[in-house]
Enzyme design. Structure first.
Site, PDB file in Angstrom:
ATOM      1  N   GLN A 192     -10.837 -39.914  -7.536  1.00 40.58           N
ATOM      2  CA  GLN A 192     -12.229 -39.530  -7.807  1.00 40.58           C
ATOM      3  C   GLN A 192     -12.129 -38.312  -8.734  1.00 40.58           C
ATOM      4  O   GLN A 192     -11.834 -37.207  -8.285  1.00 40.58           O
ATOM      5  CB  GLN A 192     -12.942 -39.236  -6.492  1.00 40.58           C
ATOM      6  N   ASN A 196      -4.158 -37.311   5.815  1.00 44.60           N
ATOM      7  CA  ASN A 196      -5.573 -36.980   5.657  1.00 44.60           C
ATOM      8  C   ASN A 196      -6.178 -36.536   6.995  1.00 44.60           C
ATOM      9  O   ASN A 196      -5.891 -37.130   8.030  1.00 44.60           O
ATOM     10  CB  ASN A 196      -6.309 -38.225   5.134  1.00 44.60           C
ATOM     11  N   HIS A 251      -8.994 -30.213  -6.963  1.00 44.53           N
ATOM     12  CA  HIS A 251      -7.535 -30.271  -7.165  1.00 44.53           C
ATOM     13  C   HIS A 251      -7.233 -31.770  -7.233  1.00 44.53           C
ATOM     14  O   HIS A 251      -7.512 -32.491  -6.259  1.00 44.53           O
ATOM     15  CB  HIS A 251      -6.852 -29.603  -5.970  1.00 44.53           C
ATOM     16  N   HIS A 282      -5.939 -40.971  -3.789  1.00 49.14           N
ATOM     17  CA  HIS A 282      -6.134 -41.558  -2.455  1.00 49.14           C
ATOM     18  C   HIS A 282      -5.301 -42.832  -2.371  1.00 49.14           C
ATOM     19  O   HIS A 282      -5.402 -43.701  -3.245  1.00 49.14           O
ATOM     20  CB  HIS A 282      -7.603 -41.948  -2.244  1.00 49.14           C
ATOM     21  N   GLY A 301     -17.392 -38.447  -7.099  1.00 49.70           N
ATOM     22  CA  GLY A 301     -17.206 -38.247  -5.663  1.00 49.70           C
ATOM     23  C   GLY A 301     -16.152 -37.222  -5.294  1.00 49.70           C
ATOM     24  O   GLY A 301     -15.854 -37.032  -4.118  1.00 49.70           O
ATOM     25  N   GLN A 302     -15.576 -36.540  -6.300  1.00 46.81           N
ATOM     26  CA  GLN A 302     -14.543 -35.538  -5.994  1.00 46.81           C
ATOM     27  C   GLN A 302     -15.168 -34.326  -5.309  1.00 46.81           C
ATOM     28  O   GLN A 302     -16.144 -33.760  -5.814  1.00 46.81           O
ATOM     29  CB  GLN A 302     -13.839 -35.100  -7.293  1.00 46.81           C
ATOM     30  N   THR A 303     -14.617 -33.962  -4.160  1.00 43.32           N
ATOM     31  CA  THR A 303     -15.114 -32.767  -3.463  1.00 43.32           C
ATOM     32  C   THR A 303     -14.096 -31.625  -3.509  1.00 43.32           C
ATOM     33  O   THR A 303     -14.482 -30.465  -3.504  1.00 43.32           O
ATOM     34  CB  THR A 303     -15.436 -33.080  -1.978  1.00 43.32           C
ATOM     35  N   VAL A 304     -12.804 -31.953  -3.520  1.00 46.29           N
ATOM     36  CA  VAL A 304     -11.770 -30.913  -3.584  1.00 46.29           C
ATOM     37  C   VAL A 304     -11.334 -30.768  -5.046  1.00 46.29           C
ATOM     38  O   VAL A 304     -10.914 -31.749  -5.676  1.00 46.29           O
ATOM     39  CB  VAL A 304     -10.553 -31.273  -2.694  1.00 46.29           C
TER      40      VAL A 304
END
Ligand code: AMW
Length: 151
Positions: free
Chosen positions: A84, A28, A95, A99, A90-93
């Site tokens: 997420q 990460n 794909h 985690h 809370g998912q930002t990407v």
């Protein structure tokens, strides 16, 4: 150097810990705790429900391998494993990614604060390039973890 796709990001193989038939794991750029890594399907799909059964199976088997690896390597005693799944979670990407976060006694004053940190760490205010780790640091971590997989 070849690359893999993680949503809008092109991921250099130098930061990849493991690639399987249908999945890959990467370090990460902004870990919430030491050893916070991500496991993704190779195919770029946005939501968990979009995965085929064999992709789910490979993704979770790879997660199991990677989770054991980082728990041991980062001297942890437990793990938080989280997806997420969608923007409201809370998912930002866009794909799917799992985690994997090594946990230790006392790492957070309140145990579940890790979810607040996960929510915040790549939000608009926090996710500035100045806060990302260098490519060299990430590649070095991935290289050490790849070696551990051989034993
Ligand atoms: W999500 O909020 O979409 O559940 O999590 C995205 C994760 O991907 C965050 O932990 C973020 O730090 C990480 N990330 C985003 N882009 C990259 C990248 N190019 N390389 C490594 N990690 C990344």
């Amino acid at each position: 150097m070849s690359t893999l796709r993680f949503g809008q990001h092109l991921i250099k193989t130098s930061v990849v810990i493991l690639q399987t038939e249908l999945s890959f794991a990467l370090v990460n750029r902004k870990p919430v705790v030491p050893g916070h890594v991500l496991v993704c399907p190779l195919r770029q799909v946005e939501r968990f429900r979009d995965l085929q059964p064999e992709e789910v199976s490979d993704l979770f088997r790879t997660t199991q391998t990677i989770a054991s690896l980082v728990e041991k390597h980062f001297d942890a005693t437990s793990l938080t494993i989280a997806i997420q799944d969608g923007p409201e979670a809370g998912q930002t990407v866009k794909h799917v990614h799992v985690h994997v976060l090594p946990r230790k006694a006392g790492d957070f004053e309140r145990n579940d604060s890790i979810y607040d940190e996960l929510q915040k760490h790549d939000g608009d205010d926090e996710d500035a390039p100045s806060k990302w780790r260098s490519e060299e640091e990430m590649a070095a971590e991935a290289s050490v973890l790849r070696e551990q997989l051989l034993f």
